[in-house]
Design an enzyme around this catalytic site. Structure first.
Site, short mmCIF file in Angstrom:
data_model
loop_
_atom_site.label_atom_id
_atom_site.label_comp_id
_atom_site.label_asym_id
_atom_site.label_seq_id
_atom_site.Cartn_x
_atom_site.Cartn_y
_atom_site.Cartn_z
N HIS A 1 -33.35 -6.33 2.32
CA HIS A 1 -33.12 -6.29 3.77
C HIS A 1 -34.36 -5.77 4.50
O HIS A 1 -34.78 -4.63 4.22
CB HIS A 1 -31.91 -5.41 4.09
CG HIS A 1 -30.64 -5.95 3.52
ND1 HIS A 1 -30.28 -5.75 2.20
CD2 HIS A 1 -29.66 -6.69 4.08
CE1 HIS A 1 -29.11 -6.36 1.99
NE2 HIS A 1 -28.71 -6.93 3.11
N ASP B 1 -32.75 -10.20 4.54
CA ASP B 1 -31.61 -10.39 5.43
C ASP B 1 -31.59 -9.38 6.57
O ASP B 1 -32.12 -8.28 6.44
CB ASP B 1 -30.30 -10.23 4.65
CG ASP B 1 -29.94 -11.43 3.82
OD1 ASP B 1 -30.80 -12.31 3.61
OD2 ASP B 1 -28.79 -11.49 3.34
#
Length: 190
Positions: A145, A4
């Site tokens: 992430h 992400d």
């Protein structure tokens, strides 16, 4: 594996690591980052990773108006399409903030996760590796992430550990192959 918030300063390095391990993943990109890094998005697409929508500015969608939600999603759709020639077909709401109104306004299948490594909080490569290996289960959707340096640094050992355990890293669409992902439905929990 789902990544992400990028693309960011470490995403190109992550793509090289993924390529060396013959691993594919899904990148839920933030539109403003996608617009600023179109070459990285092109590389993602060329290397058969999946690109999902993660809004343009990463807001809590439940706090926005219907028009605000649609704008966040549509602006990211445009940024990804401009860079890759493809439209994202899946979406992940920032912070996992979801309700029936957000789900309806997004207009795409929503992909959540089985486990969050909390790499954004702890910023420890060793912890990321341990959390991913602990969360790994058949058909698991794991959240990390690609904008975190420690996460990208953890990926070589993490991918080696997953591969040694017999896991194959695939995109969300590959994971759900044979199933039609429907707008208004939420996937990836459990």
């Amino acid at each position: 594996m789902t990544f992400d918030d990028g693309p960011g300063p470490y995403t190109a390095r992550l793509l090289a690591i993924m390529k060396r391990h013959s691993a594919r993943g899904t990148f839920f990109v933030v539109g403003r980052n996608a617009a600023a890094n179109p070459q990285v998005l092109s590389q993602m697409a060329a290397e058969h990773h999946e690109i999902g929508n993660h809004t343009y500015d990463h807001p809590d969608l439940a706090r926005l108006s219907n028009m605000g939600i649609r704008s966040e999603v549509q602006r990211t759709q445009q940024a990804v399409h401009q860079a890759t020639g493809r439209w994202p077909t899946i979406m992940r709401p920032p912070y996992g903030s979801l309700n029936s109104r957000v789900n309806r306004e997004v207009g795409m299948p929503v992909i959540m996760w089985r486990g969050d490594t909390q790499d954004w909080l702890y910023r420890s490569s060793g912890r990321v590796q341990r959390r991913v290996l602990k969360l790994a289960k058949r058909n698991a959707v794991i959240l990390v992430h690609d904008v975190q340096k420690t996460t990208v640094s953890a990926m070589p050992a993490t991918l080696n550990g997953l591969i040694r355990r017999g896991y194959t890293l695939v995109t969300i669409s590959e994971l759900y192959a044979g199933s039609r992902l429907l707008p208004g439905h939420v996937y990836g929990w459990g």
